[in-house]
Design an enzyme around this catalytic site. Structure first.
Site, PDB file in Angstrom:
ATOM      1  N   HIS A  13      -7.468   9.599  -2.044  1.00 59.21           N
ATOM      2  CA  HIS A  13      -6.827   9.516  -0.727  1.00 59.21           C
ATOM      3  C   HIS A  13      -7.715  10.064   0.404  1.00 59.21           C
ATOM      4  O   HIS A  13      -7.809   9.464   1.470  1.00 59.21           O
ATOM      5  CB  HIS A  13      -5.483  10.257  -0.780  1.00 59.21           C
ATOM      6  CG  HIS A  13      -4.476   9.752   0.201  1.00 59.21           C
ATOM      7  ND1 HIS A  13      -3.135   9.706  -0.079  1.00 59.21           N
ATOM      8  CD2 HIS A  13      -4.604   9.283   1.461  1.00 59.21           C
ATOM      9  CE1 HIS A  13      -2.487   9.216   0.982  1.00 59.21           C
ATOM     10  NE2 HIS A  13      -3.354   8.963   1.918  1.00 59.21           N
ATOM     11  N   LYS A  16      -2.599   5.983  -4.460  1.00 57.89           N
ATOM     12  CA  LYS A  16      -3.699   6.909  -4.167  1.00 57.89           C
ATOM     13  C   LYS A  16      -3.457   8.250  -4.851  1.00 57.89           C
ATOM     14  O   LYS A  16      -2.304   8.658  -5.020  1.00 57.89           O
ATOM     15  CB  LYS A  16      -3.815   7.139  -2.644  1.00 57.89           C
ATOM     16  CG  LYS A  16      -3.766   5.839  -1.826  1.00 57.89           C
ATOM     17  CD  LYS A  16      -3.982   6.045  -0.335  1.00 57.89           C
ATOM     18  CE  LYS A  16      -3.693   4.770   0.430  1.00 57.89           C
ATOM     19  NZ  LYS A  16      -2.298   4.602   0.862  1.00 57.89           N
ATOM     20  N   TYR A  64       3.150   9.717  -0.512  1.00 60.93           N
ATOM     21  CA  TYR A  64       4.234   9.143   0.307  1.00 60.93           C
ATOM     22  C   TYR A  64       5.608   9.366  -0.334  1.00 60.93           C
ATOM     23  O   TYR A  64       6.638   9.127   0.307  1.00 60.93           O
ATOM     24  CB  TYR A  64       4.030   7.640   0.555  1.00 60.93           C
ATOM     25  CG  TYR A  64       2.724   7.260   1.227  1.00 60.93           C
ATOM     26  CD1 TYR A  64       1.908   8.225   1.817  1.00 60.93           C
ATOM     27  CD2 TYR A  64       2.298   5.941   1.258  1.00 60.93           C
ATOM     28  CE1 TYR A  64       0.701   7.865   2.411  1.00 60.93           C
ATOM     29  CE2 TYR A  64       1.102   5.583   1.861  1.00 60.93           C
ATOM     30  CZ  TYR A  64       0.303   6.552   2.424  1.00 60.93           C
ATOM     31  OH  TYR A  64      -0.890   6.195   3.011  1.00 60.93           O
ATOM     32  N   ASP A  96       0.845  -1.206   0.000  1.00 59.79           N
ATOM     33  CA  ASP A  96       0.000   0.000   0.000  1.00 59.79           C
ATOM     34  C   ASP A  96       0.873   1.245   0.000  1.00 59.79           C
ATOM     35  O   ASP A  96       1.544   1.548   0.991  1.00 59.79           O
ATOM     36  CB  ASP A  96      -0.890   0.014   1.253  1.00 59.79           C
ATOM     37  CG  ASP A  96      -1.817   1.221   1.267  1.00 59.79           C
ATOM     38  OD1 ASP A  96      -2.915   1.119   0.687  1.00 59.79           O
ATOM     39  OD2 ASP A  96      -1.430   2.272   1.815  1.00 59.79           O
TER      40      ASP A  96
HETATM   41  P1  NAD Z   1       0.742   1.501  11.881  1.00 61.84           P
HETATM   42  O1  NAD Z   1      -0.438   1.467  12.775  1.00 61.84           O
HETATM   43  O2  NAD Z   1       0.901   0.456  10.843  1.00 61.84           O
HETATM   44  O3  NAD Z   1       2.016   1.563  12.807  1.00 61.84           O
HETATM   45  C1  NAD Z   1       3.293   1.615  12.252  1.00 61.84           C
HETATM   46  C2  NAD Z   1       4.342   1.771  13.326  1.00 61.84           C
HETATM   47  O4  NAD Z   1       4.199   0.721  14.287  1.00 61.84           O
HETATM   48  C3  NAD Z   1       5.727   1.592  12.727  1.00 61.84           C
HETATM   49  O5  NAD Z   1       6.270   2.822  12.357  1.00 61.84           O
HETATM   50  C4  NAD Z   1       6.495   0.937  13.828  1.00 61.84           C
HETATM   51  O6  NAD Z   1       7.060   1.948  14.613  1.00 61.84           O
HETATM   52  C5  NAD Z   1       5.476   0.212  14.620  1.00 61.84           C
HETATM   53  N1  NAD Z   1       5.482  -1.245  14.380  1.00 61.84           N
HETATM   54  C6  NAD Z   1       5.111  -1.919  13.262  1.00 61.84           C
HETATM   55  N2  NAD Z   1       5.200  -3.245  13.447  1.00 61.84           N
HETATM   56  C7  NAD Z   1       5.637  -3.413  14.704  1.00 61.84           C
HETATM   57  C8  NAD Z   1       5.935  -4.561  15.496  1.00 61.84           C
HETATM   58  N3  NAD Z   1       5.757  -5.787  15.014  1.00 61.84           N
HETATM   59  N4  NAD Z   1       6.371  -4.361  16.766  1.00 61.84           N
HETATM   60  C9  NAD Z   1       6.532  -3.130  17.262  1.00 61.84           C
HETATM   61  N5  NAD Z   1       6.275  -2.006  16.574  1.00 61.84           N
HETATM   62  C10 NAD Z   1       5.826  -2.148  15.302  1.00 61.84           C
HETATM   63  O7  NAD Z   1       0.780   2.985  11.251  1.00 61.84           O
HETATM   64  P2  NAD Z   1       0.741   3.683   9.832  1.00 61.84           P
HETATM   65  O8  NAD Z   1       2.031   3.578   9.133  1.00 61.84           O
HETATM   66  O9  NAD Z   1       0.223   5.039  10.112  1.00 61.84           O
HETATM   67  O10 NAD Z   1      -0.394   2.903   9.015  1.00 61.84           O
HETATM   68  C11 NAD Z   1      -0.131   1.790   8.198  1.00 61.84           C
HETATM   69  C12 NAD Z   1      -0.311   2.116   6.742  1.00 61.84           C
HETATM   70  O11 NAD Z   1      -1.627   2.611   6.504  1.00 61.84           O
HETATM   71  C13 NAD Z   1       0.578   3.256   6.235  1.00 61.84           C
HETATM   72  O12 NAD Z   1       1.909   2.851   6.041  1.00 61.84           O
HETATM   73  C14 NAD Z   1      -0.130   3.622   4.972  1.00 61.84           C
HETATM   74  O13 NAD Z   1       0.169   2.682   3.958  1.00 61.84           O
HETATM   75  C15 NAD Z   1      -1.586   3.528   5.407  1.00 61.84           C
HETATM   76  N6  NAD Z   1      -2.163   4.823   5.849  1.00 61.84           N
HETATM   77  C16 NAD Z   1      -3.147   5.380   5.083  1.00 61.84           C
HETATM   78  C17 NAD Z   1      -3.721   6.575   5.453  1.00 61.84           C
HETATM   79  C18 NAD Z   1      -4.814   7.145   4.602  1.00 61.84           C
HETATM   80  O14 NAD Z   1      -5.204   8.307   4.813  1.00 61.84           O
HETATM   81  N7  NAD Z   1      -5.351   6.420   3.662  1.00 61.84           N
HETATM   82  C19 NAD Z   1      -3.305   7.235   6.604  1.00 61.84           C
HETATM   83  C20 NAD Z   1      -2.314   6.653   7.394  1.00 61.84           C
HETATM   84  C21 NAD Z   1      -1.766   5.436   7.002  1.00 61.84           C
END
Ligand code: NAD
Length: 276
Positions: free
Chosen positions: A109, A76, A51, A46
């Protein structure tokens, strides 16, 4: 390990239920994380134009050397490129940065309602799909009123709505709104950007199951039927987050997680009032 689940869209296509998110990863980090994830068995990535790592994602996909139709790539259209012509160009530019002739899914998005352009942006996605640039089309951060408007004005229902969803913000209402319209729910920030991992009650469930808190949360998303895209660029975490197909949560565990939902659990902006 049991095989990974797929979720079927109303257009007949399907999406691997667990994918890798790459928000905030640089091109270099995204390239390595994507290649590693695909090596480990992930088949869904994704990204987004916003990004600024589509080149890295594309290089990671190429490096994995898998047949194109085995990898599901989502991108997106960013808010500032909403509008028919600009969104059309945005999709073309995403494809050229990714080095692909089509993506599996393109999303609007955010509705960004103050711009008043999400319907014509949606029309650009409909036409991009007809032109073969995207196999499926969907939205992100759409509230019911935004969904109803694009469906009423174009006759085309998005296959998926990617929304903020994690144990502290469970979105029961929005999930039901999606179901009513045959739209799959996809969870962004599924780990609450890492914050949910520290919850003691989740820690207790994880310990009892011999799993990590991240694995319990990802499993919860899968069991509620959501597509889930945890982000990590750390190989050990990328592997950990994928090892969720060999256990299930009990009704008691699920009830405990349901209890973590909170009125003020939202981390990101409200889609109707966001000013970006
Ligand atoms: P997330 O909830 O996936 O958390 C990511 C963070 O959690 C990482 O930076 C890391 O620090 C930690 N983490 C991940 N795996 C771990 C593990 N196994 N143990 C410990 N810590 C861990 O947060 P995110 O990146 O905000 O969301 C995931 C994805 O969703 C994004 O990368 C993006 O692709 C998407 N997203 C979309 C929107 C949108 O508006 N459509 C907004 C935010 C995110």
């Amino acid at each position: 390990m049991s095989s990974q689940p797929y979720v079927t869209f109303h257009d007949g296509r399907s999406i691997p239920q667990l994918g890798l998110g790459v928000w905030k990863a640089s091109n270099e980090e995204a390239e390595e994380a994507v290649a590693e994830a695909l090596r480990l068995g992930y088949r869904h990535i994704d990204t987004a134009a916003a990004y600024q790592n589509e080149e890295g994602v594309g290089r990671g996909v190429k490096a994995a050397g898998l047949p194109r139709d085995e990898v599901f790539v989502t991108t997106k259209v960013p808010n500032e490129l909403q509008g028919y012509e600009t969104a059309t160009r945005s999709i073309d530019d995403s494809l050229s940065r990714l080095g692909l002739d089509h993506v599996d899914l393109v999303l609007v998005h955010w509705p960004s309602p103050w711009r008043g352009k999400y319907v014509e942006t949606w029309q650009a996605l409909i036409d991009a799909q007809k032109a073969g640039k995207a196999i499926s089309i969907g939205v992100s951060n759409f509230e019911p009123e935004h969904l109803d408007k694009i469906i009423a004005e174009t006759g085309v229902t998005p296959v998926i709505n990617q929304i903020e969803l994690h144990p502290r913000f469970q979105q029961a209402r929005m999930r039901a709104e999606n179901v009513q319209r045959r739209i799959v729910t996809e969870s962004w920030s599924p780990l609450g950007q890492g914050k949910s991992l520290e919850d003691e009650r989740l820690g207790a469930i994880a310990q009892r199951l011999g799993k990590t808190p991240a694995q319990v949360i990802i499993r919860w998303h899968i069991e509620i039927g959501a597509v889930v895209i945890p982000k990590s660029v750390t190989p050990s975490r990328i592997a950990e987050n994928f090892a969720v197909f060999d256990f299930t949560l009990s009704e008691e565990d699920k009830a405990a997680i349901a209890g973590l939902d909170s009125e003020d659990g939202r981390i990101g902006s409200h889609p109707s009032t966001a000013t970006f």
